[in-house]
Design a protein around this motif. Sequence first.
Motif, short mmCIF file in Angstrom:
data_model
loop_
_atom_site.label_atom_id
_atom_site.label_comp_id
_atom_site.label_asym_id
_atom_site.label_seq_id
_atom_site.Cartn_x
_atom_site.Cartn_y
_atom_site.Cartn_z
N ALA A 275 0.86 -1.19 0.00
CA ALA A 275 0.00 0.00 0.00
C ALA A 275 0.89 1.23 0.00
O ALA A 275 1.89 1.29 0.73
N THR A 276 0.53 2.23 -0.81
CA THR A 276 1.34 3.45 -0.92
C THR A 276 1.47 4.15 0.42
O THR A 276 2.49 4.79 0.70
N LYS A 277 0.45 4.04 1.27
CA LYS A 277 0.48 4.75 2.55
C LYS A 277 1.62 4.27 3.44
O LYS A 277 2.03 5.00 4.35
N HIS A 278 2.15 3.08 3.20
CA HIS A 278 3.23 2.57 4.05
C HIS A 278 4.53 3.34 3.84
O HIS A 278 5.20 3.70 4.80
N ILE A 279 4.90 3.59 2.58
CA ILE A 279 6.12 4.34 2.33
C ILE A 279 5.93 5.79 2.81
O ILE A 279 6.87 6.41 3.33
N SER A 280 4.72 6.32 2.67
CA SER A 280 4.44 7.67 3.16
C SER A 280 4.57 7.73 4.68
O SER A 280 5.13 8.70 5.22
N ALA A 281 4.09 6.70 5.37
CA ALA A 281 4.18 6.67 6.82
C ALA A 281 5.62 6.59 7.29
O ALA A 281 6.03 7.27 8.25
N PHE A 282 6.43 5.77 6.62
CA PHE A 282 7.84 5.66 6.97
C PHE A 282 8.54 7.00 6.82
O PHE A 282 9.27 7.45 7.72
N LEU A 283 8.33 7.66 5.70
CA LEU A 283 8.99 8.95 5.44
C LEU A 283 8.49 10.03 6.41
O LEU A 283 9.26 10.88 6.84
N ASP A 284 7.21 9.99 6.76
CA ASP A 284 6.67 10.97 7.71
C ASP A 284 7.35 10.83 9.07
O ASP A 284 7.67 11.84 9.72
N ARG A 285 7.57 9.61 9.52
CA ARG A 285 8.22 9.40 10.81
C ARG A 285 9.66 9.90 10.81
O ARG A 285 10.12 10.54 11.75
N LEU A 286 10.37 9.61 9.73
CA LEU A 286 11.74 10.10 9.61
C LEU A 286 11.77 11.61 9.48
O LEU A 286 12.61 12.29 10.10
N ARG A 287 10.86 12.16 8.71
CA ARG A 287 10.81 13.62 8.52
C ARG A 287 10.55 14.33 9.85
O ARG A 287 11.17 15.37 10.14
N LYS A 288 9.65 13.80 10.66
CA LYS A 288 9.35 14.41 11.96
C LYS A 288 10.56 14.35 12.89
O LYS A 288 10.83 15.31 13.63
N ALA A 289 11.28 13.24 12.86
CA ALA A 289 12.47 13.11 13.70
C ALA A 289 13.53 14.13 13.30
O ALA A 289 14.19 14.73 14.16
N LEU A 290 13.68 14.35 12.01
CA LEU A 290 14.66 15.32 11.52
C LEU A 290 14.21 16.76 11.80
O LEU A 290 15.01 17.63 12.10
N ARG A 291 12.90 17.00 11.67
CA ARG A 291 12.38 18.35 11.89
C ARG A 291 12.65 18.81 13.32
O ARG A 291 12.90 19.99 13.57
N ARG A 292 12.58 17.88 14.25
CA ARG A 292 12.85 18.23 15.66
C ARG A 292 14.28 18.73 15.84
O ARG A 292 14.58 19.44 16.79
N GLN A 293 15.16 18.33 14.93
CA GLN A 293 16.56 18.77 14.99
C GLN A 293 16.84 19.92 14.01
O GLN A 293 17.99 20.30 13.79
N GLY A 294 15.77 20.42 13.38
CA GLY A 294 15.92 21.56 12.48
C GLY A 294 16.35 21.21 11.07
O GLY A 294 16.91 22.06 10.37
N HIS A 295 16.09 19.97 10.63
CA HIS A 295 16.52 19.53 9.30
C HIS A 295 15.33 19.15 8.42
O HIS A 295 14.27 18.75 8.92
N THR A 296 15.51 19.25 7.11
CA THR A 296 14.53 18.76 6.14
C THR A 296 14.99 17.40 5.62
O THR A 296 16.08 16.93 5.96
N LEU A 297 14.17 16.80 4.75
CA LEU A 297 14.49 15.46 4.25
C LEU A 297 14.36 15.38 2.74
O LEU A 297 13.27 15.14 2.21
N PRO A 298 15.45 15.56 1.99
CA PRO A 298 15.42 15.21 0.56
C PRO A 298 15.45 13.68 0.43
O PRO A 298 16.20 13.00 1.12
N TYR A 299 14.64 13.16 -0.47
CA TYR A 299 14.57 11.69 -0.61
C TYR A 299 14.05 11.34 -2.00
O TYR A 299 13.45 12.16 -2.71
N ALA A 300 14.29 10.09 -2.39
CA ALA A 300 13.68 9.52 -3.59
C ALA A 300 13.51 8.02 -3.34
O ALA A 300 14.30 7.40 -2.63
#
Length: 234
Positions: A68-93
Amino acid sequence: MLSATSVSRFAELVKKIETSATPSARKRKTAARKKLLRVIKEQHRYAKSAKLRAVAVTLTYCDANQLATKHISAFLDRLRKALRRQGHTLPYAWVLERAGQFHYHLILWLPRSYKLDFAKLSKWWLWGSSWAECCRSVTGWGRYMAKFDNTSIFPKGAKLFGYGGLDEDGKTAVARAGMPRWLQLLLPPSRRAFRCPGGGWADGLTGEMYRSPFIWTPQGAILASRRPLKSHIA
């Protein structure tokens, strides 16, 4: 009545037709490969100035029916939130692939101080196994990701790839990479254009319309020198 040899040859021909990519499918795959490689190139450019490192990741399903597409979106959202707390963005492909089980290959651009360890991967990817390693060759991993093998056996509606985190220069470069060569030569270097209903391209800033100088014939494309190339949307 058909002979056994004729039946065998007919069955082989049917199999070849079913498994051979159509011209339109090959064209879509070529366009997707070109776009993905340009995305990674632009992310690499940005990463050098932002002092980010590339990490290669594979996320595999243990059950293909769970895809399901929502799974890869959920994984990236969790990583993005962890990085945002440290002031970073997430470039990805990422790309979706099937060799045995469905799996995603990703390239992530992370701060050098951030560690994406097995504990985080296991917590954020709940549908199978995971693997991550420092990406020693961005070009090599990008080409591996852009194979787009076995796309004909994907479920209907499944996305082949996705990306995010480009800066404005990167977005423009990726958009221009998907334009016809004649349009790239006509359009100012810093500008993007968008397809218009009914044909042609519109400059996103000025509204000017660009139409192909070529027309298609049974013998291929020919230059229509008298055809107007540029007009303005009223």
